[in-house]
Scaffold this active site. Structure first.
Site, PDB file in Angstrom:
ATOM      1  N   GLU A 249       0.809  -1.238   0.000  1.00 36.88           N
ATOM      2  CA  GLU A 249       0.000   0.000   0.000  1.00 36.88           C
ATOM      3  C   GLU A 249       0.833   1.275   0.000  1.00 36.88           C
ATOM      4  O   GLU A 249       0.603   2.198   0.782  1.00 36.88           O
ATOM      5  CB  GLU A 249      -0.987  -0.035   1.181  1.00 36.88           C
ATOM      6  CG  GLU A 249      -1.959  -1.198   1.082  1.00 36.88           C
ATOM      7  CD  GLU A 249      -2.891  -1.333   2.284  1.00 36.88           C
ATOM      8  OE1 GLU A 249      -2.762  -0.531   3.228  1.00 36.88           O
ATOM      9  OE2 GLU A 249      -3.735  -2.241   2.269  1.00 36.88           O
TER      10      GLU A 249
ATOM     11  N   GLU B   4      -7.025  -9.566  -3.147  1.00 30.63           N
ATOM     12  CA  GLU B   4      -7.872  -9.471  -1.954  1.00 30.63           C
ATOM     13  C   GLU B   4      -9.301  -9.157  -2.398  1.00 30.63           C
ATOM     14  O   GLU B   4      -9.701  -7.996  -2.419  1.00 30.63           O
ATOM     15  CB  GLU B   4      -7.359  -8.389  -1.002  1.00 30.63           C
ATOM     16  CG  GLU B   4      -5.907  -8.569  -0.582  1.00 30.63           C
ATOM     17  CD  GLU B   4      -5.417  -7.498   0.383  1.00 30.63           C
ATOM     18  OE1 GLU B   4      -6.277  -6.865   1.057  1.00 30.63           O
ATOM     19  OE2 GLU B   4      -4.195  -7.290   0.470  1.00 30.63           O
TER      20      GLU B   4
END
Length: 529
Positions: free
Chosen positions: A293, A393
């Site tokens: 991220e 995800e």
């Protein structure tokens, strides 16, 4: 101004008093912007007067003000721009909800750099995406699946007693990875949990217990005891494993002993972590999400004062395991279009700086049933970077389980049908361990399957598998031939005569444009006739 990207002039935003201040445009509700529609945005920006070493977080928002005085400010695009970039394109998209309350005003604004930084803006584009009927989209997706995920096969049964020969074709494994996150506290301890995982998924990723913060709570004392049994079990069952994650850039996910120590040698600690994690699972973990991220956090580059450490992390991973595939991994790139282009820019940045990035992970945490047309648009944009994409995800957080199942099916179909997508991982399946329980496939202590779970099995284990009984065939001088088109994967073929199995053969059907020929040689005297 005379400094322009295109045309005769550009807009200059100067004397900005705050980050939120910037050029804006009112849009007409009901004509320029409509509820229930999706819009594509782009603009060219140039930063003036800033520090050449600073990258500015620049964003475009569409503000909706309602007649009751309330407001919403959805972000449509986010880009990181410096003065050395010159003119830089920012892009994004927005799907507008079908609001039940009256909209009084809609305003598009570009903002972000601190006060005193001037902006040039040119070639602003805001346009409604043409509506595509769901039936049309699905037909197109299924056609791509037929083309991308299947291959022709010719089975040649070589025997002189071929008149009554028939074959049964059973696919035992998918070539395309379909997997899920697991909780290492449940695998292998919970046998029902383990059984469901191995019955429904062919790849695994540990969601929590491989991350730096939980593994090394105390500096210098990494504890892998929670995850080792899960890794051992998946490995023993032949399940390939993704590693998540080596490092996490967001401040709150950095170990406290490093985050709150201003004198720590951040690079040394970071490399020590990489050596420990990647070295420990060398040859056992197929992928690693290297620095999670980075669109949303910059702890390590901030502490070292240079982005170089981010590129060096990837090199260090490859030094520890030359065969592992290092991934970027981020969100707001598929669920939202606000940072899709920023992710493409980041991929190019890393590649241009020599970082061995070999895969692009996209998190897809949908809060409701997604629009498959706009999802494909975002995947198309990400694919322009030229690297394999994995949906790392995936979940659909929807209390209505039928709507959840429909959203899961749409998500799976759009990803499976996309040529750049090479794998799909769910972010869990059991409501009792899922971070969003209303995204589950199974519920309760007995892991009772719900409609979303049934939809997963129907698609992944039935619709996108090939199982056939071939009773016709073509007689040849050498025996009998059978032709079919099957999904890529592992197969078992049984040759039968009068219902009795005479021979069994296994083979793999990898991707390819030509026809795979499978020869089965049989002794003449074993045929019942």
């Amino acid at each position: 101004t005379a400094d322009k990207h295109n045309g005769s002039a550009a807009m200059l935003a100067q004397d900005r008093s705050a980050e939120w201040a910037g050029p804006s445009q009112d849009l007409s509700w009901g004509s320029s912007v409509r509820g229930g529609q999706c819009y594509i945005f782009s603009a060219y920006l140039k930063v003036l007067g800033g520090d050449a070493t600073t990258t500015y977080d620049t964003r475009a928002t569409v503000a909706f003000t309602f007649s009751d005085g309330s407001s919403e400010y959805p972000k449509i695009s986010k880009s990181f721009i410096s003065t050395v970039d010159g003119w830089k394109k920012m892009e994004g998209d927005l799907c507008v909800p079908s609001y039940t309350k009256a909209v009084a005003r809609v305003k598009l604004t570009i903002s972000g750099p601190p006060a005193g930084i001037n902006l040039l803006v040119d070639d602003v584009f805001f346009h409604e995406v043409s509506s595509t009927l769901y039936s049309s989209w699905r037909t197109e997706a299924d056609a791509r699946i037929e083309q991308l995920r299947k291959r022709n096969v010719n089975i040649r049964v070589n025997t002189q007693n071929a008149a009554n020969i028939e074959v049964e074709v059973a696919q035992t494994k998918s070539h395309f990875p379909f997997g899920s996150k697991i909780n290492a506290l449940e695998l292998p301890a919970n046998t029902k949990y383990a059984d469901y995982f191995f019955d429904n998924f062919e790849w695994g990723v540990v969601g929590q217990q491989m991350k730096w913060r939980p593994v090394e709570k105390f500096e210098g004392f990494p504890d892998w005891s929670q995850v080792d049994p899960a890794i051992d079990l998946m490995e023993s069952r032949g399940v390939p494993i993704r590693g998540h994650c080596v490092i996490w850039s967001v401040d709150k996910h950095v170990p406290d002993w490093l985050r709150y120590n201003p004198f720590a040698d951040v690079q040394q600690k970071c490399f020590s972590r990489i050596d420990d994690a990647v070295g420990r699972f060398r040859g056992r973990v197929i992928h690693w999400d290297v620095n999670n991220e980075m669109l949303h956090g910059n702890f390590f580059s901030g502490r070292t004062g240079s982005p170089q450490i981010r590129y060096d992390m990837f090199r260090r991973v490859k030094e520890n395991d030359p065969n592992v595939v290092p991934f970027l991994n981020d969100y707001e790139v598929v669920r939202s279009g606000a940072m899709t282009q920023a992710y493409v820019d980041q991929i190019h940045e890393f590649l241009d700086n020599g970082a061995p990035v070999e895969g692009v992970g996209v998190q897809c945490h949908f809060n409701k049933r997604p629009d498959p047309v706009i999802i494909k648009h975002r995947l198309d944009k990400l694919a322009t970077a030229g690297l394999p994409i994995w949906v790392t995800e995936l979940d659909v957080n929807e209390p209505d389980v039928t709507e959840r199942a429909d959203g899961l099916e749409d998500s799976l179909r759009v990803a499976f049908s996309h040529p750049a997508v090479e794998g799909i991982m769910l972010w869990g399946f059991w409501n009792e361990t899922h971070s969003t329980p209303s995204a589950s496939l199974v519920d309760g202590p007995n892991l009772e399957i719900n409609e979303a779970g049934r939809r997963w099995r129907q698609l992944v284990l039935t619709d996108w598998r090939t199982n056939l009984s071939l009773t016709g065939g073509t007689l040849t001088s050498a025996g009998k031939e059978f032709d079919f088109r099957g999904f890529h994967g592992d197969y078992e073929v049984k040759v039968k005569s009068y219902g009795v199995t005479m021979a069994t053969k296994t083979f793999q059907l990898p991707p390819g444009d030509d026809t795979l020929v499978v020869d089965i040689d049989m002794a003449n005297d074993i045929i019942i006739g």
